[in-house]
Design a protein around this motif. Structure first.
Motif, PDB file in Angstrom:
ATOM      1  N   LEU A 258      30.176  36.661  45.895  1.00  0.00           N
ATOM      2  CA  LEU A 258      31.520  37.170  46.157  1.00  0.00           C
ATOM      3  C   LEU A 258      31.417  38.673  46.388  1.00  0.00           C
ATOM      4  CD1 LEU A 258      33.314  35.465  43.117  1.00  0.00           C
ATOM      5  CD2 LEU A 258      32.780  34.452  45.352  1.00  0.00           C
ATOM      6  N   ASP A 259      32.154  39.180  47.368  1.00  0.00           N
ATOM      7  CA  ASP A 259      32.016  40.601  47.700  1.00  0.00           C
ATOM      8  C   ASP A 259      33.361  41.288  47.909  1.00  0.00           C
ATOM      9  OD1 ASP A 259      30.172  42.827  48.346  1.00  0.00           O
ATOM     10  OD2 ASP A 259      31.008  42.666  50.365  1.00  0.00           O
ATOM     11  N   SER A 260      34.466  40.608  47.586  1.00  0.00           N
ATOM     12  CA  SER A 260      35.771  41.215  47.846  1.00  0.00           C
ATOM     13  C   SER A 260      36.853  40.543  47.014  1.00  0.00           C
ATOM     14  CB  SER A 260      36.117  41.096  49.340  1.00  0.00           C
ATOM     15  OG  SER A 260      36.174  39.730  49.715  1.00  0.00           O
ATOM     16  N   GLY A 261      37.999  41.211  46.978  1.00  0.00           N
ATOM     17  CA  GLY A 261      39.162  40.640  46.317  1.00  0.00           C
ATOM     18  C   GLY A 261      39.112  40.740  44.803  1.00  0.00           C
ATOM     19  N   ASP A 262      39.974  39.947  44.175  1.00  0.00           N
ATOM     20  CA  ASP A 262      40.023  39.890  42.715  1.00  0.00           C
ATOM     21  C   ASP A 262      38.839  39.046  42.254  1.00  0.00           C
ATOM     22  OD1 ASP A 262      40.525  39.222  40.034  1.00  0.00           O
ATOM     23  OD2 ASP A 262      42.700  39.266  40.315  1.00  0.00           O
ATOM     24  N   LEU A 263      37.766  39.715  41.857  1.00  0.00           N
ATOM     25  CA  LEU A 263      36.526  38.998  41.559  1.00  0.00           C
ATOM     26  C   LEU A 263      36.671  38.025  40.401  1.00  0.00           C
ATOM     27  CD1 LEU A 263      33.932  41.907  41.972  1.00  0.00           C
ATOM     28  CD2 LEU A 263      34.415  40.047  43.582  1.00  0.00           C
ATOM     29  N   ALA A 264      37.430  38.384  39.394  1.00  0.00           N
ATOM     30  CA  ALA A 264      37.605  37.476  38.254  1.00  0.00           C
ATOM     31  C   ALA A 264      38.353  36.219  38.673  1.00  0.00           C
ATOM     32  CB  ALA A 264      38.338  38.190  37.124  1.00  0.00           C
ATOM     33  N   ASP A 265      39.444  36.407  39.407  1.00  0.00           N
ATOM     34  CA  ASP A 265      40.240  35.247  39.833  1.00  0.00           C
ATOM     35  C   ASP A 265      39.438  34.348  40.771  1.00  0.00           C
ATOM     36  OD1 ASP A 265      42.868  33.834  40.125  1.00  0.00           O
ATOM     37  OD2 ASP A 265      42.599  34.462  42.218  1.00  0.00           O
ATOM     38  N   HIS A 266      38.764  34.955  41.735  1.00  0.00           N
ATOM     39  CA  HIS A 266      37.949  34.155  42.660  1.00  0.00           C
ATOM     40  C   HIS A 266      36.820  33.443  41.917  1.00  0.00           C
ATOM     41  CE1 HIS A 266      39.853  35.156  46.381  1.00  0.00           C
ATOM     42  NE2 HIS A 266      39.564  36.451  46.322  1.00  0.00           N
ATOM     43  N   THR A 283      24.634  29.571  40.773  1.00  0.00           N
ATOM     44  CA  THR A 283      25.139  30.786  40.139  1.00  0.00           C
ATOM     45  C   THR A 283      26.199  31.454  41.015  1.00  0.00           C
ATOM     46  OG1 THR A 283      23.409  32.135  41.156  1.00  0.00           O
ATOM     47  CG2 THR A 283      22.945  31.175  38.985  1.00  0.00           C
ATOM     48  N   ILE A 284      26.970  32.316  40.379  1.00  0.00           N
ATOM     49  CA  ILE A 284      27.928  33.156  41.093  1.00  0.00           C
ATOM     50  C   ILE A 284      27.481  34.597  40.933  1.00  0.00           C
ATOM     51  CG2 ILE A 284      30.310  33.953  41.237  1.00  0.00           C
ATOM     52  CD1 ILE A 284      31.203  31.242  40.200  1.00  0.00           C
ATOM     53  N   PHE A 285      27.285  35.254  42.054  1.00  0.00           N
ATOM     54  CA  PHE A 285      26.836  36.638  42.092  1.00  0.00           C
ATOM     55  C   PHE A 285      27.934  37.459  42.753  1.00  0.00           C
ATOM     56  CE2 PHE A 285      24.423  40.222  43.868  1.00  0.00           C
ATOM     57  CZ  PHE A 285      23.582  40.549  42.809  1.00  0.00           C
ATOM     58  N   ALA A 286      28.247  38.642  42.204  1.00  0.00           N
ATOM     59  CA  ALA A 286      29.352  39.454  42.734  1.00  0.00           C
ATOM     60  C   ALA A 286      28.876  40.853  43.069  1.00  0.00           C
ATOM     61  CB  ALA A 286      30.480  39.521  41.720  1.00  0.00           C
ATOM     62  N   SER A 287      29.496  41.432  44.068  1.00  0.00           N
ATOM     63  CA  SER A 287      29.195  42.806  44.477  1.00  0.00           C
ATOM     64  C   SER A 287      30.477  43.426  45.022  1.00  0.00           C
ATOM     65  CB  SER A 287      28.085  42.822  45.538  1.00  0.00           C
ATOM     66  OG  SER A 287      28.446  42.028  46.657  1.00  0.00           O
ATOM     67  N   GLY A 288      30.414  44.717  45.339  1.00  0.00           N
ATOM     68  CA  GLY A 288      31.565  45.396  45.924  1.00  0.00           C
ATOM     69  C   GLY A 288      32.142  46.459  45.005  1.00  0.00           C
ATOM     70  N   ASN A 289      31.616  47.694  45.085  1.00  0.00           N
ATOM     71  CA  ASN A 289      32.122  48.838  44.323  1.00  0.00           C
ATOM     72  C   ASN A 289      32.182  48.568  42.821  1.00  0.00           C
ATOM     73  OD1 ASN A 289      32.521  50.554  46.581  1.00  0.00           O
ATOM     74  ND2 ASN A 289      34.417  49.468  47.064  1.00  0.00           N
ATOM     75  N   ILE A 290      31.138  47.977  42.313  1.00  0.00           N
ATOM     76  CA  ILE A 290      31.074  47.640  40.892  1.00  0.00           C
ATOM     77  C   ILE A 290      30.373  48.762  40.114  1.00  0.00           C
ATOM     78  CG2 ILE A 290      30.032  46.039  39.221  1.00  0.00           C
ATOM     79  CD1 ILE A 290      30.495  43.816  41.271  1.00  0.00           C
ATOM     80  N   ASP A 291      30.879  49.034  38.944  1.00  0.00           N
ATOM     81  CA  ASP A 291      30.202  49.930  38.009  1.00  0.00           C
ATOM     82  C   ASP A 291      30.436  49.416  36.602  1.00  0.00           C
ATOM     83  OD1 ASP A 291      32.817  50.611  37.404  1.00  0.00           O
ATOM     84  OD2 ASP A 291      32.699  52.652  38.202  1.00  0.00           O
ATOM     85  N   GLU A 292      30.076  50.209  35.589  1.00  0.00           N
ATOM     86  CA  GLU A 292      30.198  49.731  34.213  1.00  0.00           C
ATOM     87  C   GLU A 292      31.648  49.470  33.812  1.00  0.00           C
ATOM     88  OE1 GLU A 292      29.450  54.279  33.713  1.00  0.00           O
ATOM     89  OE2 GLU A 292      29.227  52.719  35.232  1.00  0.00           O
ATOM     90  N   TYR A 293      32.578  50.213  34.409  1.00  0.00           N
ATOM     91  CA  TYR A 293      33.990  50.002  34.084  1.00  0.00           C
ATOM     92  C   TYR A 293      34.488  48.680  34.662  1.00  0.00           C
ATOM     93  CZ  TYR A 293      33.559  54.951  32.958  1.00  0.00           C
ATOM     94  OH  TYR A 293      33.146  56.147  32.426  1.00  0.00           O
ATOM     95  N   THR A 294      34.067  48.371  35.891  1.00  0.00           N
ATOM     96  CA  THR A 294      34.383  47.075  36.487  1.00  0.00           C
ATOM     97  C   THR A 294      33.788  45.950  35.647  1.00  0.00           C
ATOM     98  OG1 THR A 294      34.134  48.162  38.642  1.00  0.00           O
ATOM     99  CG2 THR A 294      34.379  45.771  38.653  1.00  0.00           C
ATOM    100  N   LEU A 295      32.552  46.114  35.234  1.00  0.00           N
ATOM    101  CA  LEU A 295      31.904  45.094  34.410  1.00  0.00           C
ATOM    102  C   LEU A 295      32.680  44.849  33.122  1.00  0.00           C
ATOM    103  CD1 LEU A 295      28.127  46.078  34.707  1.00  0.00           C
ATOM    104  CD2 LEU A 295      29.291  44.182  35.832  1.00  0.00           C
ATOM    105  N   ALA A 296      33.152  45.921  32.508  1.00  0.00           N
ATOM    106  CA  ALA A 296      33.900  45.763  31.257  1.00  0.00           C
ATOM    107  C   ALA A 296      35.169  44.941  31.482  1.00  0.00           C
ATOM    108  CB  ALA A 296      34.250  47.139  30.689  1.00  0.00           C
TER     109      ALA A 296
END
Length: 446
Positions: A258-266, A283-296
């Motif tokens: 997944l590389d866009s949109g609401d990553l949690a919902d998708h 597996t589900i792998f996500a990308s797109g302007n991610i950092d530690e705050y996004t991960l949290a």
């Protein structure tokens, strides 16, 4: 960069060298590299870049082409340039091992050498150690925020230059990332490489389904499909349909990205589609302007995401793009030296850092003291070079990574947070304070 790097320096390094040379000033000097203060919201830093720093020192020399160019600048005398033909680093280096957690004002690298050598290497040493320390420290925050997740360094294309992209991959892996998307870093450092596909691959085909099948048959052992080019959930359904067509060819769908949109919902919706279609192991792998705050946020939402590609905000350390890094003279000709510039004063003398641990093995406090006066705790700076040569082989990147993992495991809870980190106790030994006070009384401006 590799090979000779003598001109990876500031002009003033050589103008000072010419002054030292003319006056025959070449007594032993001690310089220390340290960080003055932590960036906002940071509780600690992770030392990195020592291997490349040592390589730079071991290989330092001026080529005939370097000297010809310097001659053409008009700044330097012929006799000085002739002397530079034989210039080498012959000094000693003490440093914290790569992967060591450290704090402001603590020397992480100490150079002891004739002042011409110790002074000249300032710019490139800061350049190497500063950048990798910056990225390793940023990467460690993601590692602590998303334990157990696959984290892949994705930022080469937006790094500030090719060397920065390669070194960022190394620093991130050192700090606990699983691997990198950058082939050059994989080859140079033995870092595991990861990759999927781009949206352009899907767009180049008449249909998304055809693109998925072509990719799977071309990469049967690495079929990870990018499913958000048109419609994320629709792409997930096409991945399920493809899986049934590929069974006879024994090609499994390894995962989706997944590389866009609401990553949690998708991710929640895609996980249900994959599971319903029998792809429970995908597996589900996500990308797109991610950092530690996004991960949290994604961790808090319990997003069923197995791994992340983290690029731009890591390789540029977007929220803290630099460290207040300094390399300062602490002793010359056997006499301690102290800079007293407003806001940039230094602690004088040759120093060591001792670390204490609590009963659970967690970091409990550090003491900065004069090197000749031991104190309680574990000394952090180790000898790595003597007379211009390595004392022993440096640890492998895998060994450094394991050491960094142990270091991060010893952080108290108050230093692991992404904001409002607790202040870690770093004491300045009484003897060092006394030396500073004495020098301030005795060393008056002249």
């Amino acid at each position: 960069m590799t090979g000779n790097e003598a001109l990876s320096a500031d002009l003033y390094q050589l103008t000072m060298l010419q002054g030292y040379h003319q006056q025959r000033m070449d007594d032993i000097a001690v310089f220390e590299l340290f960080i003055r203060k932590l960036p906002a919201c940071r509780g600690f830093l992770v030392a990195a870049g020592l291997e490349q720093a040592v390589d730079y020192l071991r290989n330092l020399r001026f080529t005939p082409a370097d000297l010809d160019w310097l001659s053409g600048t008009g700044f330097f005398k012929a006799e000085f340039l002739q002397w530079l033909r034989h210039f080498r680093f012959t000094g000693d280096v003490h440093a914290m091992p790569e992967g060591t957690v450290f704090f402001p004002d603590e020397p992480i690298l100490r150079v002891t050498a004739p002042i011409s050598e110790a002074q000249f290497v300032e710019s490139r040493l800061i350049n190497i150690v500063h950048f990798q320390t910056l990225i390793a420290s940023k990467a460690a925050r993601s590692v602590l925020t998303a334990p157990g997740k696959t984290l892949v360094e994705f930022g080469f294309r937006r790094a500030h230059g090719g060397e920065a992209g390669i070194f960022a991959a190394r620093a991130a892996y050192l700090a606990g990332f699983s691997g990198t998307a950058t082939l050059g870093a994989g080859r140079r450092f033995g870092i595991p490489v990861f990759g999927t596909m781009a949206h352009s691959f899907v767009q180049a085909h008449p249909s998304e389904s055809e693109a998925f099948e072509h990719f799977a048959r071309a990469n049967p052992d690495n079929t990870v499909l990018l499913i958000d080019t048109y419609d994320t959930e629709g792409g997930a359904q096409k991945a399920v349909e493809l899986a049934s067509r590929l069974k006879s060819s024994n090609i499994p769908i390894k995962g989706v990205r997944l590389d866009s949109g609401d990553l949690a919902d998708h991710a929640h919706k895609v996980r249900r589609i994959l599971d319903a279609g029998g792809l429970t192991g995908a597996t589900i792998f996500a990308s797109g302007n991610i950092d530690e705050y996004t991960l949290a946020r994604l961790q808090s939402a319990e997003a069923p995401i197995d791994g992340y590609g983290i690029g731009t905000r890591l390789d540029t350390s977007e929220d803290a793009p630099y460290l207040d890094c300094a390399y300062k003279l602490q002793a010359y000709a056997g006499i301690p030296r102290r800079k007293r510039s407003e806001g940039k004063a230094t602690w004088p003398g040759v120093k060591q850092v001792y670390r204490r641990f609590d009963a659970d093995g967690l970091l409990a406090g550090d003491t900065i003291t004069l090197a000749e006066i031991p104190c309680a705790g574990r000394p952090l700076l180790k000898e790595v070079m003597r007379s211009g040569a390595r004392v022993e082989p440096l640890p492998s990147l895998v060994q450094i990574r394991e050491y960094a993992k142990d270091q991060l495991s010893r952080l108290p809870a108050g230093l692991r947070t992404l904001s409002d980190a607790a202040a870690y106790p770093v004491q300045v030994a009484a003897e060092l304070r006394a030396l500073t006070e004495r020098m301030d009384k005795e060393t008056l401006p002249r």
